[in-house]
Write a protein that holds these residues in place. Sequence first.
Motif, PDB file in Angstrom:
ATOM      1  N   THR A  46      35.987 -95.732  46.898  1.00 29.43           N
ATOM      2  CA  THR A  46      37.287 -95.011  47.425  1.00 29.43           C
ATOM      3  C   THR A  46      36.724 -93.544  47.707  1.00 29.43           C
ATOM      4  OG1 THR A  46      37.640 -94.218  45.398  1.00 29.43           O
ATOM      5  CG2 THR A  46      38.524 -96.220  45.694  1.00 29.43           C
ATOM      6  N   HIS A  47      37.689 -92.831  48.178  1.00 29.30           N
ATOM      7  CA  HIS A  47      37.285 -91.370  48.654  1.00 29.30           C
ATOM      8  C   HIS A  47      37.076 -90.414  47.428  1.00 29.30           C
ATOM      9  CE1 HIS A  47      41.540 -91.084  47.393  1.00 29.30           C
ATOM     10  NE2 HIS A  47      41.454 -89.802  47.418  1.00 29.30           N
ATOM     11  N   GLN A  48      37.565 -90.880  46.275  1.00 28.35           N
ATOM     12  CA  GLN A  48      37.659 -89.922  45.239  1.00 28.35           C
ATOM     13  C   GLN A  48      36.492 -89.155  44.941  1.00 28.35           C
ATOM     14  OE1 GLN A  48      39.046 -93.337  43.039  1.00 28.35           O
ATOM     15  NE2 GLN A  48      40.604 -92.064  42.213  1.00 28.35           N
ATOM     16  N   TYR A  49      35.058 -89.837  44.927  1.00 31.51           N
ATOM     17  CA  TYR A  49      34.005 -89.110  44.550  1.00 31.51           C
ATOM     18  C   TYR A  49      33.542 -87.998  45.486  1.00 31.51           C
ATOM     19  CZ  TYR A  49      31.159 -91.921  47.702  1.00 31.51           C
ATOM     20  OH  TYR A  49      30.659 -92.678  48.850  1.00 31.51           O
ATOM     21  N   LEU A  50      34.255 -88.059  46.549  1.00 28.50           N
ATOM     22  CA  LEU A  50      33.935 -87.215  47.840  1.00 28.50           C
ATOM     23  C   LEU A  50      35.027 -86.231  47.961  1.00 28.50           C
ATOM     24  CD1 LEU A  50      32.697 -89.671  50.401  1.00 28.50           C
ATOM     25  CD2 LEU A  50      31.251 -88.159  49.468  1.00 28.50           C
ATOM     26  N   LEU A  51      35.900 -85.849  47.091  1.00 29.53           N
ATOM     27  CA  LEU A  51      37.001 -84.955  47.115  1.00 29.53           C
ATOM     28  C   LEU A  51      36.251 -83.335  47.153  1.00 29.53           C
ATOM     29  CD1 LEU A  51      40.337 -86.578  45.483  1.00 29.53           C
ATOM     30  CD2 LEU A  51      39.758 -85.994  47.790  1.00 29.53           C
ATOM     31  N   SER A  52      35.385 -83.265  46.437  1.00 27.48           N
ATOM     32  CA  SER A  52      34.797 -81.769  46.385  1.00 27.48           C
ATOM     33  C   SER A  52      34.612 -81.087  47.840  1.00 27.48           C
ATOM     34  CB  SER A  52      33.304 -81.978  45.639  1.00 27.48           C
ATOM     35  OG  SER A  52      32.478 -82.714  46.379  1.00 27.48           O
ATOM     36  N   LEU A  53      34.485 -82.201  48.912  1.00 31.30           N
ATOM     37  CA  LEU A  53      34.330 -81.881  50.267  1.00 31.30           C
ATOM     38  C   LEU A  53      35.479 -81.191  50.860  1.00 31.30           C
ATOM     39  CD1 LEU A  53      31.978 -84.561  51.534  1.00 31.30           C
ATOM     40  CD2 LEU A  53      31.206 -82.644  50.249  1.00 31.30           C
ATOM     41  N   THR A  54      36.280 -81.154  50.044  1.00 31.85           N
ATOM     42  CA  THR A  54      37.790 -80.387  50.643  1.00 31.85           C
ATOM     43  C   THR A  54      37.237 -78.745  50.538  1.00 31.85           C
ATOM     44  OG1 THR A  54      38.898 -80.025  48.249  1.00 31.85           O
ATOM     45  CG2 THR A  54      39.515 -82.076  49.584  1.00 31.85           C
ATOM     46  N   ALA A  55      36.121 -78.533  49.777  1.00 37.44           N
ATOM     47  CA  ALA A  55      35.668 -77.093  49.805  1.00 37.44           C
ATOM     48  C   ALA A  55      35.512 -76.645  51.160  1.00 37.44           C
ATOM     49  CB  ALA A  55      34.530 -76.974  49.114  1.00 37.44           C
TER      50      ALA A  55
END
Length: 305
Positions: A46-55
């Motif tokens: 899922t997308h969750q582990y890449l949500l830090s890229l909202t930075a």
Amino acid sequence: MTYEILPAARAGRVPFADGETWYRVTGDLESGVTPLVVAHGGPGATHQYLLSLTAFADLDGPARPVIHYDQLGCGNSTHLPDADPSYWTVELFLDELDNLLYHLGIADNYHLLGQSWGGMLAAEHAVRRPGGLKRLVISNSPASMPLWSEAASLLRAELPPEVDDTLRTHEEAGTTDSPEYAAAMKVFYDRHVCRIVSNPPAVASAFAALDANPTVYHTMNGPSEFHVVGSLKEWSVVDRLPEIDVPVLVISGAYDEAQPVCVVPYAKLIPDARWEVFEDSSHLPNVEEPARYVAVVESFLRGGS
């Protein structure tokens, strides 16, 4: 350093195939800054582990809109647990990505970052030379699954003998759903998937979602990262890499399960490629070295606005 996950400016679902694709947008797609589309791994994560890229939507200078989405069959998108295994193909997910780009109105101007399986998908997308793709980031991805399996064999040889013995026993017996297999698998994962133990919440959530709904992962990959017996077993994009005509940033970690043997083809065969190795990371430098990851990627993207 960690980044706060920024709230979505909007989220929605777009009809696709036999269901709907869920997406979230961080930032303003009307800002004039080329947006970054993020394709997650798995297949079936899922997308969750890449949500830090909202930075990327909150950096100094022009804010960059970021689009995350869950691929069909997982996360917040439609689950299809009863679909025939032949349903899950690379072409399905390529069509889904195209559908999302057109739905969001960005098909004529976007950057694409694919992580792990997402990078494989991104490479497949790029060899088709879509007119709107400006820059591509292939993060922690193999250029072929036979090379991925070769890398896995090298890393498994470095495991404690009793761990690899347990893995092989259950793989040969077809009992990879055993708790013993899961425990031995975790030894590999803690070395080569995410070296932050216990895993950060976003990573743990993505793994939990994959465990709860492994349909796509088991069909296309197999029971684990290093025992590939699914439909992707013979997948390769190596011979088509020279067709990619946009600048490409290739990323891997020094401890990555994506070892150099399976990453080198990207760096050597794509005409305009550069390769960045994260020395303190394994497969998830976006969470293992987040500040450097964002800085390296944004510096690359700014070359294309």
